[in-house]
Design an enzyme around this catalytic site. Structure first.
Site, PDB file in Angstrom:
ATOM      1  N   GLY A 181       0.736  -1.265   0.000  1.00 57.92           N
ATOM      2  CA  GLY A 181       0.000   0.000   0.000  1.00 57.92           C
ATOM      3  C   GLY A 181       0.760   1.305   0.000  1.00 57.92           C
ATOM      4  O   GLY A 181       0.129   2.343  -0.174  1.00 57.92           O
ATOM      5  N   GLY A 183       2.962   2.530  -2.153  1.00 59.77           N
ATOM      6  CA  GLY A 183       3.497   2.974  -3.449  1.00 59.77           C
ATOM      7  C   GLY A 183       2.901   4.266  -3.976  1.00 59.77           C
ATOM      8  O   GLY A 183       1.753   4.614  -3.669  1.00 59.77           O
ATOM      9  N   CYS A 186      -0.088   3.513  -6.103  1.00 59.17           N
ATOM     10  CA  CYS A 186      -0.856   2.401  -5.574  1.00 59.17           C
ATOM     11  C   CYS A 186      -2.118   2.942  -4.930  1.00 59.17           C
ATOM     12  O   CYS A 186      -2.075   3.951  -4.238  1.00 59.17           O
ATOM     13  CB  CYS A 186       0.033   1.726  -4.535  1.00 59.17           C
ATOM     14  SG  CYS A 186      -0.837   0.666  -3.422  1.00 59.17           S
TER      15      CYS A 186
HETATM   16  P1  5GP Z   1       7.020   3.683  -5.250  1.00 60.58           P
HETATM   17  O1  5GP Z   1       8.520   3.617  -5.197  1.00 60.58           O
HETATM   18  O2  5GP Z   1       6.542   4.219  -6.551  1.00 60.58           O
HETATM   19  O3  5GP Z   1       6.434   4.417  -4.081  1.00 60.58           O
HETATM   20  O4  5GP Z   1       6.481   2.191  -5.105  1.00 60.58           O
HETATM   21  C1  5GP Z   1       6.805   1.196  -6.034  1.00 60.58           C
HETATM   22  C2  5GP Z   1       6.077  -0.074  -5.688  1.00 60.58           C
HETATM   23  O5  5GP Z   1       4.652   0.106  -5.742  1.00 60.58           O
HETATM   24  C3  5GP Z   1       6.305  -1.220  -6.651  1.00 60.58           C
HETATM   25  O6  5GP Z   1       7.538  -1.830  -6.516  1.00 60.58           O
HETATM   26  C4  5GP Z   1       5.134  -2.145  -6.316  1.00 60.58           C
HETATM   27  O7  5GP Z   1       5.397  -2.945  -5.188  1.00 60.58           O
HETATM   28  C5  5GP Z   1       4.039  -1.161  -5.964  1.00 60.58           C
HETATM   29  N1  5GP Z   1       3.068  -1.025  -7.063  1.00 60.58           N
HETATM   30  C6  5GP Z   1       3.303  -0.818  -8.369  1.00 60.58           C
HETATM   31  N2  5GP Z   1       2.163  -0.733  -9.082  1.00 60.58           N
HETATM   32  C7  5GP Z   1       1.162  -0.911  -8.205  1.00 60.58           C
HETATM   33  C8  5GP Z   1      -0.278  -0.962  -8.336  1.00 60.58           C
HETATM   34  O8  5GP Z   1      -0.856  -0.781  -9.401  1.00 60.58           O
HETATM   35  N3  5GP Z   1      -0.973  -1.217  -7.195  1.00 60.58           N
HETATM   36  C9  5GP Z   1      -0.346  -1.406  -5.997  1.00 60.58           C
HETATM   37  N4  5GP Z   1      -1.092  -1.669  -4.942  1.00 60.58           N
HETATM   38  N5  5GP Z   1       0.993  -1.333  -5.843  1.00 60.58           N
HETATM   39  C10 5GP Z   1       1.740  -1.103  -6.932  1.00 60.58           C
END
Ligand code: 5GP
Length: 347
Positions: A181, A183, A186
């Site tokens: 959660g 991300g 996300c």
């Molecule tokens: P960020 O560095 O952008 O904060 O987080 C990256 C991570 O977000 C990714 O490695 C993956 O675990 C998660 N993530 C990527 N796409 C999605 C999505 O569509 N839904 C959710 N719940 N998590 C995502």
């Protein structure tokens, strides 16, 4: 129903207390790490930051840029490259710089099997990525992959609690991926109400993993270089970045121009955009749990990385950690109610 009263922390809830140090310059800081993986027996030496297996981030161009710069980072390739593209890419001596990614689908498994059959021993590191690492069958899936590939370094997730980390490590995982959660694109927390504050998840999961000789990768929620330092300070062995590495020349995405400004689309891997692109639409029974954003084009990734790695080195200097390895031992988090002075905006 039960309520857990302990305070759980996000990156925004803490700062790292500075400590007296004999270091004079951040140049003296070594931000690489060396690990021996519990199951594969292989070693890793490099900067333990991983580009996330997402469109626009986990690309072959990103891996080429990391290799070009010799910065020691690795890329978890997104799952949507065709077998031929992967085979061709791996012939260019790229194996050390990348994690081959799969989900739990039979297609992904078949593709990996076909790859390994054609090119035995070529893939070194595998990332088994599912949105919900608590689903029944995930542990069995990981066990099956471990049995088939005893010398492969396996990273798998995502989970956020110690007992699941332990179960996965005992099932054959070398590196457990932690984060549900947090991300940048996300929407799981919004759609389902499920999640766990990321810094506490990292601290608790690292403790569980290290007790069994395993490792963790903090995945998601890093918005600024200081968050990466906090993740390592909290005990993460690897940190995975999506949003912070999105929007660069290496995205393999179209750059669009709006009113003279350049933008690149970035989206969650379970967003409508991703599902339309890769699966021909959103399945009826599931809601999209990711969003699509347009981010300003940031140019070549090496400039952003200079900031990111510079910030991490500087954090080490402030607490007197000559090596990244010492950062968590030298970290004292202080709880805060404010992070930044926003008088001139949020940047
Ligand atoms: P960020 O560095 O952008 O904060 O987080 C990256 C991570 O977000 C990714 O490695 C993956 O675990 C998660 N993530 C990527 N796409 C999605 C999505 O569509 N839904 C959710 N719940 N998590 C995502």
């Amino acid at each position: 129903m039960r309520i857990e009263e302990d305070v759980k922390l996000d990156f925004k809830d803490v700062l790292i207390r500075p400590k007296r140090s004999t270091l004079t310059s951040r140049k003296e800081v070594d931000i690489s790490r060396e690990y021996k993986f519990r199951w594969s027996g292989k070693t890793f030496k490099g900067v333990p930051i991983i580009a996330a297996n997402m469109d626009g981030v986990g690309t072959m161009d990103m891996a080429k840029a990391f290799m070009r710069d010799g910065n020691g980072l690795t890329v978890a390739l997104h799952k949507h490259y065709a077998l031929d593209e992967l085979v061709d890419f791996y012939t260019k001596k790229t194996a050390a710089a990348v994690w081959y990614s799969i989900g739990m689908t039979p297609d992904d498994e078949k593709k990996l099997d076909a790859f390994v059959k054609k090119n035995p021993g070529v893939v070194e590191k595998l990332c088994v990525d599912v949105a919900n690492g608590y689903s029944e069958g995930f542990v069995d899936f990981v066990k099956k992959i471990r049995a088939k590939h005893p010398t492969l370094t396996i990273m798998a997730g995502n989970v956020v609690t110690g007992e699941m980390v332990e179960q996965l490590i005992l099932a054959g995982v070398d590196v457990v991926k932690v984060g549900i959660g947090p991300g940048s694109v996300c929407t799981t927390r919004k759609m389902t109400g499920i999640g766990y504050p990321q810094l506490s998840a990292v601290i608790e999961c690292a403790d569980a993993a290290h007790g069994l000789g395993g490792l963790i990768c903090a995945d998601g929620g890093c918005t600024v270089p200081g968050d990466i330092a906090k993740a390592f300070g909290g005990g993460a062995d690897f940190v995975m970045l999506g949003g912070m590495l999105a929007g660069h020349d290496q995205a393999e995405e179209k750059i669009v121009e709006v009113n003279g400004k350049k933008y690149v689309a970035f989206y969650g891997m379970s967003s409508d955009t991703a599902m339309k692109r890769h699966k021909g639409g959103v399945a009826e029974y599931r809601a999209s749990e990711g969003k699509t954003v347009k981010i300003p084009h940031k140019g070549d990734v090496s400039a952003s990385l200079q900031d990111i790695l510079g910030g991490l080195r500087s954090a080490c200097t402030y607490v007197g950690a000559r090596k990244l390895k010492e950062l968590s031992k030298r970290t004292t988090f202080i709880r805060v109610s404010q992070q930044l002075n926003t008088v001139f905006g949020n940047e």
